[in-house]
Design an enzyme around this catalytic site. Structure first.
Site, PDB file in Angstrom:
ATOM      1  CD  GLU A 103      -2.937  -1.059   2.325  1.00 51.30           C
ATOM      2  OE1 GLU A 103      -4.138  -1.253   2.129  1.00 51.30           O
ATOM      3  OE2 GLU A 103      -2.452  -0.884   3.465  1.00 51.30           O
ATOM      4  CB  CYS A 118       2.943   7.606   3.078  1.00 50.06           C
ATOM      5  SG  CYS A 118       3.415   6.413   4.322  1.00 50.06           S
ATOM      6  CB  CYS A 125       7.014  -4.851   8.802  1.00 52.07           C
ATOM      7  SG  CYS A 125       8.326  -4.053   9.752  1.00 52.07           S
ATOM      8  CB  CYS A 129       5.476  -1.703  16.045  1.00 58.41           C
ATOM      9  SG  CYS A 129       7.140  -1.229  15.552  1.00 58.41           S
ATOM     10  CB  CYS A 132       2.324  -1.497  13.361  1.00 59.12           C
ATOM     11  SG  CYS A 132       2.513  -1.409  11.578  1.00 59.12           S
ATOM     12  CB  CYS A 348       0.785   6.594  11.595  1.00 57.29           C
ATOM     13  SG  CYS A 348       2.226   5.865  12.334  1.00 57.29           S
TER      14      CYS A 348
HETATM   15  S1  SF4 Z   1       5.439   0.505  12.640  1.00 55.10           S
HETATM   16 FE1  SF4 Z   1       4.799  -1.314  11.482  1.00 55.10          FE
HETATM   17  S2  SF4 Z   1       5.817  -1.151   9.494  1.00 55.10           S
HETATM   18 FE2  SF4 Z   1       6.871   0.277  10.922  1.00 55.10          FE
HETATM   19  S3  SF4 Z   1       8.562  -0.927  11.777  1.00 55.10           S
HETATM   20 FE3  SF4 Z   1       6.834  -1.176  13.200  1.00 55.10          FE
HETATM   21  S4  SF4 Z   1       5.793  -3.072  12.483  1.00 55.10           S
HETATM   22 FE4  SF4 Z   1       7.160  -2.383  10.813  1.00 55.10          FE
END
Ligand code: SF4
Length: 357
Positions: A103, A118, A125, A129, A132, A348
């Site tokens: 995306e 962005c 990933c 986090c 996220c 975000c």
């Molecule tokens: S915020 Fe999401 S995309 Fe960014 S490093 Fe952390 S897990 Fe990965």
């Protein structure tokens, strides 16, 4: 493509030109037995006129256009979906040549003329986090520099609008794909014409990547997603803290600054009851006191588990303001990020390749 030589696999796949440098386009036309000036023509059509097909390249003869179309295509991305937020934010779902999805987001701001894109740097990933949606997808693969640049070009072609700023804050950790990200930054500056000062690389705190970026000496803005000033909370919210502890991370920022002389942005997500206490605001102020930085507070944008329950709560406006006031005792400028595209899960932490969920 290595050393400006064309390498393609599998052989039947067409080469995507949008995202290639002029030197790479020259290698391509040479391989096709065409004169060098054809590369400049292709470059102008792709990067200045945003051509979406060879048909549009009217100063190339019909035979040549046909020949090019047999061997190459314009972009590497196929737009699968576009969602437009009530605030004008546009969220794109792109399929890569191997059908994997990423995306990208285009943000417009009423008080600014230029638009911000962005971009994603990885499929999924590995950092994970806790707030996220991308982290829940897991890591699939790195994007090539061409695939990163073509996100910006695809957005310009679709929207008809010039992108003035690029932020590496989409899916993925850019500094776990450092070489391709650095190559893509050079291409954005030199081929697309975006100023280095209008490019921001956002990292969760990958120390070797910060050092590598510093060595490159490109005038981009570095943003650190700090999200918590104390080790216990940060290990929960940004698990990579176990590998790259906060003290070393701060040291790497000082090193980065001594080389780049650029102000750093500290990103900080406000999760109710987790990262928004008065003590944490004071600790944050202390932690960044000797770093030349701005602090950008991001009130949590909801992400949901399979039964539709949000993982965290967003603190009240009063709590957000109290945190901002205490953090500003560091003498730094503290802003609370304006929400963009929350209604279409484009804000975000919300990118997860699923529309309408
Ligand atoms: S915020 Fe999401 S995309 Fe960014 S490093 Fe952390 S897990 Fe990965």
């Amino acid at each position: 493509m290595e050393g400006n030589k064309i390498s393609q696999s599998p052989k039947s796949e067409k080469l995507a030109l949008s995202g290639l440098s002029l030197a790479e386009l020259e290698a391509f036309v040479k391989e096709m037995g065409l004169p060098k000036f054809r590369a400049k023509q292709l470059h102008t059509w792709i990067y200045s006129k945003w051509a979406g097909s060879f048909e549009q390249m009217t100063d190339l003869g019909a035979d040549l256009r046909l020949k090019l179309a047999e061997r190459a295509k314009i972009g590497s991305l196929e737009q699968k979906h576009l969602e437009v937020s009530k605030d004008g934010t546009r969220k794109y779902l792109f399929a890569l040549p191997d059908k994997k999805l990423v995306e990208s987001v285009l943000m417009t701001f009423q008080d600014r003329d230029s638009l911000s894109a962005c971009v994603s740097s990885q499929v999924g990933c590995a950092v994970g986090c806790s707030f996220c949606a991308t982290g829940y997808l897991g890591f699939k693969r790195n994007l090539s520099s061409t695939e990163i640049v073509d996100q910006v070009m695809s957005i310009q072609r679709e929207s008809g609008k010039r992108v003035g700023n690029v932020v590496y804050m989409g899916q993925g950790e850019p500094l776990l794909n450092t070489e391709n990200v650095i190559e893509s930054i050079h291409k954005l500056i030199e081929q697309v014409g975006i100023g280095g000062r209008h490019i921001t690389v956002s990292t969760s705190g990958i120390i070797p990547g910060i050092r590598r970026l510093a060595k490159e000496k490109i005038p981009v803005t570095l943003a650190l997603s700090l999200h918590a000033p104390d080790t216990m909370t940060r290990e929960e919210v940004v698990p990579i803290t176990k590998q790259y502890p906060i003290a070393e991370l701060m040291e790497s920022l000082r090193e980065y600054q001594s080389v780049s002389n650029r102000r750093i942005t500290i990103e900080y997500v406000l999760l109710a009851g987790v990262t928004d206490s008065a003590d944490q605001a004071r600790e944050l102020a202390e932690l960044v006191r000797d770093i030349n930085c701005n602090i950008n507070l991001i009130p949590y944008n909801p992400t949901f588990d399979e039964s539709g329950v949000a993982y965290y709560d967003r603190p009240s406006i009063d709590v957000q303001r109290r945190f901002a006031n205490l953090a500003s005792r560091s003498g730094k400028t503290v802003t609370i990020r304006l929400e963009r595209g929350t209604d279409i899960n484009a804000a975000c932490g919300q990118l997860h390749n699923a529309y309408g969920k």
